[in-house]
Write an enzyme that holds these catalytic residues in place. Sequence first.
Site, PDB file in Angstrom:
ATOM      1  N   TYR A 191      35.988   8.494  37.917  1.00  0.00           N
ATOM      2  CA  TYR A 191      36.128   8.364  36.466  1.00  0.00           C
ATOM      3  C   TYR A 191      36.383   9.761  35.913  1.00  0.00           C
ATOM      4  CZ  TYR A 191      34.044   3.723  37.028  1.00  0.00           C
ATOM      5  OH  TYR A 191      33.802   2.420  37.396  1.00  0.00           O
ATOM      6  N   LYS A 234      32.030  -4.259  34.555  1.00  0.00           N
ATOM      7  CA  LYS A 234      30.972  -5.255  34.378  1.00  0.00           C
ATOM      8  C   LYS A 234      31.468  -6.683  34.138  1.00  0.00           C
ATOM      9  CE  LYS A 234      27.248  -2.996  34.904  1.00  0.00           C
ATOM     10  NZ  LYS A 234      27.659  -2.745  36.271  1.00  0.00           N
TER      11      LYS A 234
END
Length: 396
Positions: A202, A298
């Site tokens: 990331y 998620k």
Amino acid sequence: MRTQVAIIGAGPSGLLLGQLLHKAGIDNIIVERQSGEYVLGRIRAGILEQVTTDLLREVGVGQRLDAEGTVHHSIELVFSGTRHAIDVHGLTGGKVVTAYGQTEMTRDLMEARSEVSLPTVYEARDVEVLDYDGEHPRVRYQKDGQTHEIECDFIAGCDGFHGVCRASVPKGAITEFEKVYPFGWLGVLADVPPVSPHAIVYANSERGFALCSMRSLTRSRYYVQCPLDDKVEDWSDQRFWDELRLRLDPEMASRVVTGSSIEKSIAPLRSFVAEPMRFGRMFLAGDAAHIVPPTGAKGLNLAASDVKYLSGAFIEYYKEKSPAGIDSYSERCLRRVWKAERFSWWLTSLMHRFPDTAGFGQKIQEAELDYLVNSESLSRSLAENYVGLPLNFGER
Ligand code: RFL
Ligand code: PHB
């Protein structure tokens, strides 16, 4: 036709629910708007939490996942031109995530369903959910020029964000919470070895966010943050690779292997929750009820935990003749959903360039990231949310 549970949507949540119910001896029919090939062609998620991989094994589709999925013990954060590893495994007492494409998981579930000849209606047109506020719900659809109806005990709305189930609920009975972000993600899939096969990367940079992921040791999935009004045609492969490299640390940038894209798409980022998740005898699960920006990985995992709760509730209803599980379904899910919403919003806010936060905002993000990688408590908080909170988290 008659069944116990009519499931709308053959995405990951519908297919997984179907399998969990089948294992418990509960009849179900899936009604899907698209064809099976179309569903398999959608390139989406890639990171599965342990709760999700355990569920796949529980329903008997863990074989290919175990053989071909890549276990990740850490994640990497890039900011201010340097890279830092977060030891997710060490910080969570041994938990991991697994890189395994949503497409592959969907294929495994579809095959398991057809092996035991469970009914799935693909290419169902004009699906309607009827009488779910009474004792005898029905699902009506058009197929091959004819109207069909399914009578059932319950309807499971697993039909994604643009589905018919949530849309059928009267406006006064539902509350929607939404945050739309002022940017999107441009994603590229390419048959090149991933630059970081053992950890998702990331990257926060002044040029915007970038993410390095994978589908296998020979297939990479990369993303860069882009303006919402950009078109895929604006991004040649060359422009994409150049931009990706500029957002990584120099060492990693020098190792990126480039190649022709086999898929390229732009996705907007959104946080969304609909409350409640139950309307009489109809229950929403997965993207039908909530959306998270993909930064925290998620969405698919929440879909899996919703259907775990929902299958448990139906099993309790049929086997123990108790409505306790279906009565607490919405509240139980939403507790978990909001924690994942919070985490995804936080990580999105920390990692992206916002139109109004250049300069000061960038410095604050870099300070928080520097604090995060040097603070064991903050790193642990990131790690425990990333691997997924336990299904019974906070329950007494
Ligand atoms: P889906 O997958 O949207 O499936 C819903 C199904 O319902 C069908 N349908 C209907 N059927 C009958 N009648 C109707 N009227 C219908 N309307 C719709 C649709 O055709 C479809 O087949 O929802 P589901 O099953 O709840 O699954 C949710 C996940 O797909 C989603 O949360 C994830 O893909 C999100 N996501 C990620 N999640 C993760 O956990 N980890 C990740 O790494 C991750 N990366 C991502 C992502 C999503 C992305 N995009 C494009 C939104 C990366 C991206 C770029
Ligand atoms: C992906 O592999 O598509 C992916 C991985 C991690 C994310 C989002 C998407 O946070």
